[in-house]
Design an enzyme around this catalytic site. Structure first.
Site, PDB file in Angstrom:
ATOM      1  N   HIS A  27       6.479  38.026  10.708  1.00  0.00           N
ATOM      2  CA  HIS A  27       5.314  38.358   9.640  1.00  0.00           C
ATOM      3  C   HIS A  27       3.888  38.771  10.055  1.00  0.00           C
ATOM      4  O   HIS A  27       2.872  38.125   9.909  1.00  0.00           O
ATOM      5  CB  HIS A  27       5.098  36.719   8.803  1.00  0.00           C
ATOM      6  CG  HIS A  27       6.308  35.956   8.262  1.00  0.00           C
ATOM      7  ND1 HIS A  27       6.397  34.952   7.713  1.00  0.00           N
ATOM      8  CD2 HIS A  27       7.533  36.663   7.712  1.00  0.00           C
ATOM      9  CE1 HIS A  27       7.695  34.609   7.053  1.00  0.00           C
ATOM     10  NE2 HIS A  27       8.302  35.723   6.980  1.00  0.00           N
TER      11      HIS A  27
ATOM     12  N   VAL B  20       5.413  60.200  11.097  1.00  0.00           N
ATOM     13  CA  VAL B  20       3.848  60.502  10.965  1.00  0.00           C
ATOM     14  C   VAL B  20       3.490  60.348  12.462  1.00  0.00           C
ATOM     15  O   VAL B  20       3.671  59.337  12.827  1.00  0.00           O
ATOM     16  CB  VAL B  20       3.368  60.103   9.828  1.00  0.00           C
ATOM     17  CG1 VAL B  20       1.927  60.081  10.046  1.00  0.00           C
ATOM     18  CG2 VAL B  20       3.926  60.421   8.400  1.00  0.00           C
TER      19      VAL B  20
ATOM     20  N   HIS C 273       6.443  33.157   3.624  1.00  0.00           N
ATOM     21  CA  HIS C 273       6.869  34.244   4.120  1.00  0.00           C
ATOM     22  C   HIS C 273       6.120  35.695   3.294  1.00  0.00           C
ATOM     23  O   HIS C 273       5.576  35.226   2.393  1.00  0.00           O
ATOM     24  CB  HIS C 273       8.336  34.385   3.669  1.00  0.00           C
ATOM     25  CG  HIS C 273       9.033  33.399   4.039  1.00  0.00           C
ATOM     26  ND1 HIS C 273      10.217  33.552   5.351  1.00  0.00           N
ATOM     27  CD2 HIS C 273       8.969  32.011   4.093  1.00  0.00           C
ATOM     28  CE1 HIS C 273      10.542  32.648   5.687  1.00  0.00           C
ATOM     29  NE2 HIS C 273       9.980  31.347   5.068  1.00  0.00           N
TER      30      HIS C 273
HETATM   31  C1  LIG Z   1      13.663  40.442  10.352  1.00  0.00           C
HETATM   32  C2  LIG Z   1      12.491  39.823   9.427  1.00  0.00           C
HETATM   33  C3  LIG Z   1      12.564  38.920   8.369  1.00  0.00           C
HETATM   34  C4  LIG Z   1      11.783  38.704   7.356  1.00  0.00           C
HETATM   35  N1  LIG Z   1      12.121  37.798   6.429  1.00  0.00           N
HETATM   36  C5  LIG Z   1      11.273  37.549   5.559  1.00  0.00           C
HETATM   37  C6  LIG Z   1      11.433  36.690   4.319  1.00  0.00           C
HETATM   38  O1  LIG Z   1      12.709  36.233   4.385  1.00  0.00           O
HETATM   39  N2  LIG Z   1      10.915  36.706   3.410  1.00  0.00           N
HETATM   40  C7  LIG Z   1       9.466  37.406   3.349  1.00  0.00           C
HETATM   41  O2  LIG Z   1       8.715  37.094   2.392  1.00  0.00           O
HETATM   42  N3  LIG Z   1       9.066  38.230   4.024  1.00  0.00           N
HETATM   43  C8  LIG Z   1       9.990  38.263   5.262  1.00  0.00           C
HETATM   44  N4  LIG Z   1       9.945  39.287   6.309  1.00  0.00           N
HETATM   45  C9  LIG Z   1       8.323  39.903   6.302  1.00  0.00           C
HETATM   46  C10 LIG Z   1       8.179  41.167   5.058  1.00  0.00           C
HETATM   47  O3  LIG Z   1       9.445  41.472   5.139  1.00  0.00           O
HETATM   48  C11 LIG Z   1       7.115  41.901   5.555  1.00  0.00           C
HETATM   49  O4  LIG Z   1       5.897  41.247   5.525  1.00  0.00           O
HETATM   50  C12 LIG Z   1       6.959  43.082   4.598  1.00  0.00           C
HETATM   51  O5  LIG Z   1       8.243  43.716   4.011  1.00  0.00           O
HETATM   52  C13 LIG Z   1       6.075  43.988   5.224  1.00  0.00           C
HETATM   53  O6  LIG Z   1       5.753  45.110   4.330  1.00  0.00           O
HETATM   54  P1  LIG Z   1       5.037  46.453   4.828  1.00  0.00           P
HETATM   55  O7  LIG Z   1       5.032  47.416   3.745  1.00  0.00           O
HETATM   56  O8  LIG Z   1       3.616  45.919   5.466  1.00  0.00           O
HETATM   57  O9  LIG Z   1       5.825  47.310   5.892  1.00  0.00           O
HETATM   58  P2  LIG Z   1       7.262  47.726   5.957  1.00  0.00           P
HETATM   59  O10 LIG Z   1       8.159  47.327   4.694  1.00  0.00           O
HETATM   60  O11 LIG Z   1       7.659  47.350   7.225  1.00  0.00           O
HETATM   61  O12 LIG Z   1       7.339  49.339   5.752  1.00  0.00           O
HETATM   62  C14 LIG Z   1       6.688  50.183   6.753  1.00  0.00           C
HETATM   63  C15 LIG Z   1       7.546  51.350   6.492  1.00  0.00           C
HETATM   64  O13 LIG Z   1       6.751  52.573   6.957  1.00  0.00           O
HETATM   65  C16 LIG Z   1       7.662  53.241   7.713  1.00  0.00           C
HETATM   66  N5  LIG Z   1       7.057  53.911   9.105  1.00  0.00           N
HETATM   67  C17 LIG Z   1       6.439  53.193   9.902  1.00  0.00           C
HETATM   68  N6  LIG Z   1       5.790  54.042  10.658  1.00  0.00           N
HETATM   69  C18 LIG Z   1       5.851  55.360  10.310  1.00  0.00           C
HETATM   70  C19 LIG Z   1       5.517  56.828  10.733  1.00  0.00           C
HETATM   71  N7  LIG Z   1       4.995  56.774  11.826  1.00  0.00           N
HETATM   72  N8  LIG Z   1       5.880  57.563  10.167  1.00  0.00           N
HETATM   73  C20 LIG Z   1       6.817  57.409   8.847  1.00  0.00           C
HETATM   74  N9  LIG Z   1       7.037  56.253   8.337  1.00  0.00           N
HETATM   75  C21 LIG Z   1       6.743  55.243   9.079  1.00  0.00           C
HETATM   76  C22 LIG Z   1       8.749  52.337   8.361  1.00  0.00           C
HETATM   77  O14 LIG Z   1       9.720  53.046   8.821  1.00  0.00           O
HETATM   78  C23 LIG Z   1       8.888  51.193   7.070  1.00  0.00           C
HETATM   79  O15 LIG Z   1       9.673  51.755   6.265  1.00  0.00           O
HETATM   80  C24 LIG Z   1      10.594  39.336   7.434  1.00  0.00           C
HETATM   81  C25 LIG Z   1      10.317  40.643   8.216  1.00  0.00           C
HETATM   82  C26 LIG Z   1      11.311  40.947   9.064  1.00  0.00           C
HETATM   83  C27 LIG Z   1      11.082  42.090   9.865  1.00  0.00           C
END
Ligand SMILES: Cc1cc2nc3c(=O)[nH]c(=O)nc-3n(C[C@H](O)[C@H](O)[C@H](O)COP(=O)(O)OP(=O)(O)OC[C@H]3O[C@@H](n4cnc5c(N)ncnc54)[C@H](O)[C@@H]3O)c2cc1C
Ligand SMILES: *[C@@H]1O[C@H](CO)[C@@H](O)[C@H](O)[C@H]1NC(C)=O
Ligand SMILES: *[C@@H]1O[C@H](CO)[C@@H](O)[C@H](O)[C@H]1NC(C)=O
Ligand SMILES: *[C@@H]1O[C@H](CO)[C@@H](O)[C@H](O)[C@H]1NC(C)=O
Ligand SMILES: *[C@@H]1O[C@H](CO)[C@@H](O)[C@H](O)[C@H]1NC(C)=O
Ligand SMILES: *[C@@H]1O[C@H](CO)[C@@H](O)[C@H](O)[C@H]1NC(C)=O
Ligand SMILES: *[C@@H]1O[C@H](CO)[C@@H](O)[C@H](O)[C@H]1NC(C)=O
Ligand SMILES: *[C@@H]1O[C@H](CO)[C@@H](O)[C@H](O)[C@H]1NC(C)=O
Ligand SMILES: *[C@@H]1O[C@H](CO)[C@@H](O)[C@H](O)[C@H]1NC(C)=O
Ligand SMILES: *[C@@H]1O[C@H](CO)[C@@H](O)[C@H](O)[C@H]1NC(C)=O
Ligand SMILES: *[C@@H]1O[C@H](CO)[C@@H](O)[C@H](O)[C@H]1NC(C)=O
Ligand SMILES: *[C@@H]1O[C@H](CO)[C@@H](O)[C@H](O)[C@H]1NC(C)=O
Ligand SMILES: *[C@@H]1O[C@H](CO)[C@@H](O)[C@H](O)[C@H]1NC(C)=O
Length: 579
Positions: free
Chosen positions: A515, A256, A559
């Site tokens: 995070h 997007v 987390h």
């Molecule tokens: C390496 C790592 C380790 C972590 N460890 C932990 C842990 O142990 N325990 C814990 O609780 N939390 C952990 N976290 C944090 C946790 O995973 C995140 O806070 C949470 O998953 C975020 O969810 P979200 O829905 O906000 O974003 P995300 O799950 O990142 O989802 C965003 C989605 O949108 C998609 N996207 C982005 N931009 C676009 C676009 N322009 N067009 C189409 N699609 C798009 C991405 O590809 C992705 O699939 C960790 C995070 C990371 C990166």
């Protein structure tokens, strides 16, 4: 996923399949859906699942691919193969961090179905009651309080037995866990003598490190792992029985670029309904007849808003982007945890270096995992956590959510760096600050939505943060003074002792815990700041909500994935109530 091959048949026969699907082919997608969800990540797939329980049509646009069967994603211990700088990552780095030797830190974000839940370290931590009650206070909506959110905990969580099927009495309180939700979790599935040494510290240094069986209770580490495999929003909320719903389409490889107001909407209250995306080198649009839900995460959600003209008007004009809404909080208030890794050389051959340094042994363990989903690869690196308060905190300056919430976290591992140095066996304690007071921002520096955003977590910008992370490192060192380690630890891998030396060590070593939150903050309806109302609707427009980590009103001392799952569960309920 399985539906894939079947659906390409429907394309070749040119019969419009009325069954939902995961597809990489834009030709299989309709022009209009009730809801278009931007991002098939942690939150996005919860929303897709819950909305398609009803008679709504939903399209998910996910930039990344489907890697739910890939061993680097499914095997918990292979988390370090998942990110950073891999095919599953957005490959972001921060801008140079002034207080960290101007280093540009890796800033991984999941680029695949499941988003960051597919690459994260799997720690399942809910945050404290005080953190949730603060969410309610910060937004003026009691619906976000701990008590009101309990039902979503149980909708989300499904506690399963650990991979070794041991008796877990005393390690966990099953009564406070969900057993019928979609997101599976379990206690560590492979226990060894090191785990017993760590628990022994709670007997030897009980004042500082009292034993707590279950940090999700009033506060063993539960992980989003089940039957030895990672549980992500892709394996749970988008499991085949949900992916095949006839009212759900998921388009992968669809990036997007912008969202646009509907052609007939008024300038006074713009109605966002058009989503523009890039796929296979071509630009397309699709329309949401009810709402667009932005779930692209704490970095890409504000970036998409800014490129769409929703942001600080003068900053947008400076980029040659026409402002549609002057929303000056977009991208601001970026808050993140940081950690410092501390390692000790140990007199043992039973650390994970025994297989991270031995390809033959690792291959045997992959074979074991393949055959029975057992062995050390079922663990997600740290089996134990410690949550701690700063001892002498002035209540007037205490950034924690309350007296029962931590400031610091230790993550304890039976090994050192991955990949390992050529020689030695190690133990590692990652020391983290979970109540940071520094605030940064996500900004853009061009009008091209394909350019990466500028990410500045602004780590260690405050004196509190500098002194608190030093306390975290000292607390990690104190942990190793327990008698149980006296014949075990040979030496520290660092010899910094004065505050100045420790600070220099921190500046050279600190990394993000990954995070990031609060870049599209939720605030009360009448607040002068903030991006979304307590019902997650973007202020000043219609047709648009944000549901992902960016809306968290503050960073919880935990987390963040469970908070995101729970925000998405309640967010789905709020959408259903509106329609
Ligand atoms: C390496 C790592 C380790 C972590 N460890 C932990 C842990 O142990 N325990 C814990 O609780 N939390 C952990 N976290 C944090 C946790 O995973 C995140 O806070 C949470 O998953 C975020 O969810 P979200 O829905 O906000 O974003 P995300 O799950 O990142 O989802 C965003 C989605 O949108 C998609 N996207 C982005 N931009 C676009 C676009 N322009 N067009 C189409 N699609 C798009 C991405 O590809 C992705 O699939 C960790 C995070 C990371 C990166
Ligand atoms: C998994 O990660 C390793 C290490 O980065 C890499 O060598 C391997 O090719 C990856 N496997 C797959 C299937 O991508
Ligand atoms: C990140 O880099 C990897 C390997 O270099 C690549 O495969 C992947 O597509 C990149 N991610 C994005 C979002 O471009
Ligand atoms: C796409 O359109 C077709 C034809 O109108 C319809 O049968 C199908 O249900 C739609 N798919 C979704 C997920 O709405
Ligand atoms: C915009 O057009 C749609 C039909 O295309 C209609 O349902 C809607 O009410 C219109 N909205 C406005 C603000 O005129
Ligand atoms: C698609 O949109 C992007 C972003 O606006 C733009 O950079 C690119 O040139 C467009 N591609 C085509 C083929 O029009
Ligand atoms: C917003 O636009 C969509 C799509 O054109 C339309 O269905 C909806 O009724 C509009 N909403 C308002 C409040 O105008
Ligand atoms: C945008 O809003 C900010 C405060 O919210 C205000 O300071 C600024 O003047 C506004 N800019 C314009 C162009 O309206
Ligand atoms: C950041 O958050 C704080 C506290 O919620 C708020 O007072 C401030 O206005 C926010 N800043 C911006 C730029 O939105
Ligand atoms: C390691 O432990 C063994 C006994 O188990 C002892 O003989 C040896 O000296 C120790 N090595 C070091 C470096 O402490
Ligand atoms: C590596 O692992 C293999 C298989 O378990 C074992 O036979 C071998 O001794 C190990 N090599 C070393 C150097 O420990
Ligand atoms: C766990 O995984 C094993 C090995 O793949 C499989 O045989 C078994 O059916 C799985 N058990 C459950 C409960 O899913
Ligand atoms: C300890 O300090 C000495 C002298 O400053 C230095 O040469 C050595 O590299 C340091 N060792 C570690 C592990 O940092």
């Amino acid at each position: 996923m399985l539906l894939h091959a079947f659906l390409s048949i429907s394309l070749t026969t040119l019969i419009r399949e009325s069954i939902g699907k995961i597809t990489a082919s834009v030709g299989e997608i309709n022009q209009t859906y009730d809801f278009v969800v931007v991002g098939g990540g942690t939150a996005g797939l919860v929303i897709a699942n819950r909305l398609t329980e009803e008679d709504f049509t939903v399209l998910v646009l996910e930039a990344g691919g489907d890697h739910s069967e890939d061993m680097n994603i499914t095997i918990p211990f292979f988390v370090t193969n998942a990110a950073p700088f891999t095919e599953y990552d957005w490959n972001y780095t921060t801008v140079p961090q002034n207080n960290l030797e101007n280093r540009q830190l890796a800033y991984p974000r999941g680029f695949l179905l499941g988003g960051s839940s597919s690459i994260n370290s799997m720690a399942y931590t809910r945050a404290s009651k005080e953190d949730w009650d603060l969410f309610a206070k910060e937004t003026g909506d009691g619906g976000w309080s701990w008590d009101a959110m309990q039902k979503y905990i149980f909708r989300n969580e499904k506690l399963t037995p650990p991979a070794d099927h041991r008796n877990t009495a005393g390690e966990i309180n099953p009564a406070i866990h969900g057993h019928h939700g979609l997101n599976k979790d379990s206690l560590p599935g492979f226990i060894d003598s090191f785990d017993r040494m760590v628990i022994q510290v709670s007997n030897e240094l009980p004042e500082t490190f009292p034993y707590n069986s279950d940090p999700n209770g009033p506060v063993g580490l539960v992980g989003t792992v089940s039957n030895g495999s990672r549980s992500s929003s892709a394996t749970s909320y988008l499991a085949p029985q949900f992916a095949s719903r006839r009212n759900l389409d998921v388009l992968i490889g669809a990036r997007v670029t912008r969202i646009l107001p509907s052609p007939n909407s008024t300038a006074k209250r713009p109605n966002f309904s058009v989503v523009e995306f890039l796929q296979d080198g071509m630009n397309w649009t699709t329309t949401a007849s009810k709402e667009i839900i932005l779930s692209a995460g704490s970095i890409n959600t504000p970036a998409i808003l800014l490129h769409s003209g929703i942001g600080d008007a003068s900053e947008l004009l400076a980029m040659n982007i026409t402002p549609i809404v002057n929303a000056s909080s977009v991208g601001k208030n970026l808050t993140d945890h940081l950690f410092v890794s501390n390692t000790w050389l140990v007199n043992s051959t039973e650390t994970f270096e025994r297989f991270t340094r031995n390809a033959t042994k690792l291959a045997e363990l992959v074979e074991e995992w393949n055959n029975s989903r057992t062995g050390p690869l079922v663990n997600h690196i740290s089996n134990q956590l410690a949550w701690l308060r700063l001892p002498d905190i002035d209540p007037a300056e205490d950034p924690s959510a309350g007296p029962n919430s931590p400031h610091l976290e230790l993550l304890i591992a039976n090994g050192g760096a991955i990949p390992p140095p050529p020689e030695g066996n190690f133990m590692r304690i990652s020391a983290a600050l979970v109540t940071p007071t520094s605030r940064g921002a996500v900004t853009i520096n061009s009008s091209n939505p394909l350019d990466p955003p500028l990410i500045n977590p602004n780590f260690l910008d405050t004196e509190f943060d500098k002194s608190a992370i030093r306390s975290a490192v000292l607390t990690a060192r104190k942990f190793t003074t327990a008698p149980v380690f006296s014949d075990y630890i040979i030496s520290s891998t660092t010899n910094s002792t004065t505050d100045a030396e420790i600070d220099a060590y921190i500046q050279s070593m600190a990394e993000s815990v990954d995070h990031p939150v609060s870049t599209a903050k939720m605030s009360p309806v009448d607040a002068e700041y903030g991006v979304v109302d307590p019902d997650l609707k973007v202020k000043g427009v219609t047709g648009l909500r944000i549901i992902d980590a960016s809306v968290l009103p503050h960073i919880p001392a935990a987390h963040t994935q469970v908070s995101v799952y729970l925000f998405a569960e309640r967010g789905s309920d709020l959408i259903k109530k509106s329609w």
